[in-house]
Design a protein around this motif. Structure first.
Motif, mmCIF file in Angstrom:
data_model
loop_
_atom_site.group_PDB
_atom_site.id
_atom_site.type_symbol
_atom_site.label_atom_id
_atom_site.label_comp_id
_atom_site.label_asym_id
_atom_site.label_seq_id
_atom_site.Cartn_x
_atom_site.Cartn_y
_atom_site.Cartn_z
ATOM 1 N N HIS A 1 0.822 -1.209 0.000
ATOM 2 C CA HIS A 1 0.000 0.000 0.000
ATOM 3 C C HIS A 1 0.860 1.265 0.000
ATOM 4 O O HIS A 1 0.352 2.364 -0.208
ATOM 5 C CB HIS A 1 -0.921 -0.001 1.227
ATOM 6 C CG HIS A 1 -2.079 0.933 1.153
ATOM 7 N ND1 HIS A 1 -1.977 2.275 1.465
ATOM 8 C CD2 HIS A 1 -3.376 0.744 0.787
ATOM 9 C CE1 HIS A 1 -3.146 2.862 1.321
ATOM 10 N NE2 HIS A 1 -4.024 1.959 0.909
ATOM 11 N N THR A 2 2.171 1.142 0.220
ATOM 12 C CA THR A 2 3.034 2.320 0.278
ATOM 13 C C THR A 2 3.196 2.948 -1.100
ATOM 14 O O THR A 2 3.008 2.297 -2.140
ATOM 15 C CB THR A 2 4.435 1.945 0.803
ATOM 16 O OG1 THR A 2 5.026 0.986 -0.091
ATOM 17 C CG2 THR A 2 4.358 1.373 2.207
ATOM 18 N N GLU A 3 3.581 4.218 -1.119
ATOM 19 C CA GLU A 3 3.832 4.908 -2.383
ATOM 20 C C GLU A 3 4.980 4.242 -3.140
ATOM 21 O O GLU A 3 4.985 4.211 -4.379
ATOM 22 C CB GLU A 3 4.154 6.378 -2.115
ATOM 23 C CG GLU A 3 4.327 7.214 -3.377
ATOM 24 C CD GLU A 3 4.531 8.687 -3.071
ATOM 25 O OE1 GLU A 3 5.127 9.383 -3.907
ATOM 26 O OE2 GLU A 3 4.098 9.124 -1.979
ATOM 27 N N GLU A 4 5.939 3.696 -2.395
ATOM 28 C CA GLU A 4 7.095 3.058 -3.032
ATOM 29 C C GLU A 4 6.688 1.837 -3.842
ATOM 30 O O GLU A 4 7.301 1.524 -4.867
ATOM 31 C CB GLU A 4 8.128 2.677 -1.970
ATOM 32 C CG GLU A 4 8.869 3.843 -1.344
ATOM 33 C CD GLU A 4 8.037 4.643 -0.350
ATOM 34 O OE1 GLU A 4 8.483 5.716 0.067
ATOM 35 O OE2 GLU A 4 6.925 4.176 0.027
ATOM 36 N N GLY B 1 2.910 0.840 -4.305
ATOM 37 C CA GLY B 1 1.721 1.291 -5.014
ATOM 38 C C GLY B 1 0.911 0.186 -5.662
ATOM 39 O O GLY B 1 0.154 0.431 -6.601
ATOM 40 N N GLU C 1 -4.614 -0.164 -3.096
ATOM 41 C CA GLU C 1 -5.116 0.972 -2.327
ATOM 42 C C GLU C 1 -6.468 0.583 -1.747
ATOM 43 O O GLU C 1 -7.365 0.173 -2.474
ATOM 44 C CB GLU C 1 -5.255 2.215 -3.199
ATOM 45 C CG GLU C 1 -5.693 3.446 -2.403
ATOM 46 C CD GLU C 1 -5.737 4.711 -3.246
ATOM 47 O OE1 GLU C 1 -6.278 5.726 -2.762
ATOM 48 O OE2 GLU C 1 -5.236 4.673 -4.391
ATOM 49 N N ASN D 1 -3.507 -2.290 -8.568
ATOM 50 C CA ASN D 1 -2.808 -1.681 -9.696
ATOM 51 C C ASN D 1 -2.091 -2.793 -10.466
ATOM 52 O O ASN D 1 -0.902 -3.051 -10.270
ATOM 53 C CB ASN D 1 -1.813 -0.632 -9.198
ATOM 54 C CG ASN D 1 -1.278 0.243 -10.321
ATOM 55 O OD1 ASN D 1 -1.250 -0.173 -11.488
ATOM 56 N ND2 ASN D 1 -0.855 1.449 -9.970
#
Length: 504
Positions: A263-266, A268, A271, A356
């Motif tokens: 779930h981290t931006e790194e 992704g 979500e 994603n």
């Protein structure tokens, strides 16, 4: 019986304020919350047995049942506030019965019976069935998601380094398989728990001609615990429940750890829905996946509760002790409640999750997680052992790393540089084979071994897991039906006894 106390004639003073506030009242409130209905059922079954064995006559038994039914209908509030003169929850219940029908009749409920009851077993078996239902629902949702994501290619890791290519569906089936074994451990705890201890007396049983099997049947137990010391002293079923619950929570925490990282931006990769996310009071950009943190923390609580239960019984004498009948219970009930809440929370957040897929595939394409297939392709061309092929591919990855390249921008020429350095000659492999070996989608399709990540293999695994899950769900339904049948039989016997007495 003194109007001031019940069963306290041996003592010359009532409970002291400190003893009452720190020991008696908390115990009473816990039992009032959790044991009211189990004790009502137990008292009805015991009374029916006393009558049917001829230990108590029908008139007395019917009157006692009337009082028990009155209390059951009135609910826990009828017990009133905690009164230290009556010490225990059981004594508060007996006080109510005595006020209804007098001591001569109410006192019969104590024949051949001391306060340690199968109440904890009745409580835990109900919570275990509820937890099994919740877990089965969660596993079913995981399998639905796994089937939907059977083609969703992604990297997987060992030692948190890119290892091989898999699919999200393949990963989720693996999680479901783990949780299914947790389900089986909870079911095993249920079987151990669902044994009746009534008839054990204080530890040596009784000289009255009681029918232990009848009471067991009327309360829906699988049977009764035979040895009467074992009945009051063991409490291992509590430990089994605690460790099975902790094991489930550990499994959930491992899933949460992966999802939290994804779930981290790194990363992704995923979500969760806004309705399961948290914000920051200072940083306006934040969308925090708190759900996964909460479940991880509750797993730690469950481990602590299991340790508390184990520690409570460590070196406890093999006899009826407060350690056995009360202190070991509270952490396990708390753990079961938290596990049920964690499943509800995690189930909702996963169903809200957006995936994603394109980014997962892109991560797979740029990693060297297909390297094992390239080594296998070289080996299958003949002339080299797999270990030699492994060395050549490892050298290719080293060269690419030094050149700042990932798996998307290496070629056959670079592979042959490694081969010439290590082997003194180029490989008998063409560009098409080289490209196909490094293609993550082709990698997944090629790994069609039973239980592997190929989409058809995943769908077969999902179908198999669903069939097994259906069997597990039917087993829980059968247990619930058995409990319902026993409750109906108990109600029928109570009604017949009361009707016979009323007709006389």
């Amino acid at each position: 019986m003194s109007k001031e106390t019940i069963s306290r004639e041996r003592l010359e003073a009532p409970p002291g304020t400190i003893y009452a506030e720190t020991i008696l009242e908390p115990s009473h409130l816990f039992m009032l919350e959790h044991y009211f209905s189990p004790l009502a059922s137990t008292n009805k079954a015991w009374t029916v047995m006393l009558v049917e064995t001829g230990i108590v006559d029908e008139d007395r038994g019917a009157a006692l049942l009337d009082a028990i039914l009155d209390l059951e209908a009135a609910g826990p509030e009828a017990i009133g506030d905690f009164d230290p003169r009556y010490e225990y929850f059981y004594s508060h219940v007996e006080r109510f019965l005595t006020e209804r029908v007098g001591e001569e009749i109410a006192g019969e409920i104590n024949i051949a019976r001391t306060r340690p009851e199968p109440l904890t077993r009745l409580l835990l078996r109900s919570r275990l069935l509820d937890l099994c239902d919740a877990l089965a629902g969660f596993c079913g949702n995981l399998l639905t998601l796994a089937e939907r994501e059977a083609d969703t290619v992604m990297p997987q890791w060992t030692h948190f380094q890119p290892a091989q290519i898999s699919t999200l569906g393949h990963y989720l089936v693996g999680i479901e398989n783990l949780l299914a074994r947790d389900f089986d451990r909870l079911r095993a705890a249920y079987r151990t728990t669902n044994r009746c201890t009534l008839g054990c007396g204080a530890l040596a049983g009784t000289s009255y001609p009681i029918d232990r099997q009848l009471v067991s049947d009327l309360l829906g137990f699988d049977g009764f615990q035979e040895n009467t010391i074992d009945c009051v002293a063991a409490a291992d079923y509590v430990l089994e429940t605690a460790t099975a619950t902790a094991g489930l929570m550990v499994s959930l925490s491992r899933l949460c750890q992966d999802l939290w990282i994804w779930h981290t931006e790194e990363f992704g990769f995923i979500e969760i829905g806004d309705d399961y996310a948290g914000s920051s009071s200072m940083m306006p950009q934040k969308k925090n996946a708190y759900v996964f943190e909460f479940v991880r923390a509750r797993a730690a609580h469950a481990i602590g509760d299991a340790a508390a239960a184990l520690g409570t019984l460590r070196a406890a004498n093999f006899q009826d002790l407060k350690d056995v009948e009360e202190e070991v219970v509270t952490p396990v009930v708390r753990s079961l409640d938290e596990a049920a809440r964690a499943l509800r929370l995690l189930d909702g957040s996963i169903r809200s999750m957006q995936i994603n897929r394109e980014l997962m595939l892109e991560h797979a394409r740029r990693s060297f997680a297909t390297a094992t297939e390239l080594a296998a392709a070289i080996h299958r061309r003949g002339g080299l052992s797999y270990r030699t092929a492994h060395r050549v591919v490892a050298n290719l990855v080293l060269r690419a790393s030094r050149l700042g390249r990932d798996a998307r921008n290496v070629d056959l020429a670079l592979l042959n540089e490694s081969a010439r350095d290590l082997l003194g000659h180029e490989l008998e492999i063409d560009e098409d084979t080289f490209r196909k070996a490094l293609d993550p989608v082709a990698f997944v399709a090629a790994h069609a071994v039973t239980g592997g990540p190929a989409p058809n293999a995943v769908r077969e695994s999902v179908a198999s897991a669903r069939a097994t899950l259906d069997e597990r769900k039917r087993a829980v339904e059968d247990d619930r039906a058995a409990l319902a049948d026993a409750a109906a039989e108990l109600a029928a016997r109570v009604a017949r006894l009361r009707e016979r007495v009323a007709a006389e």
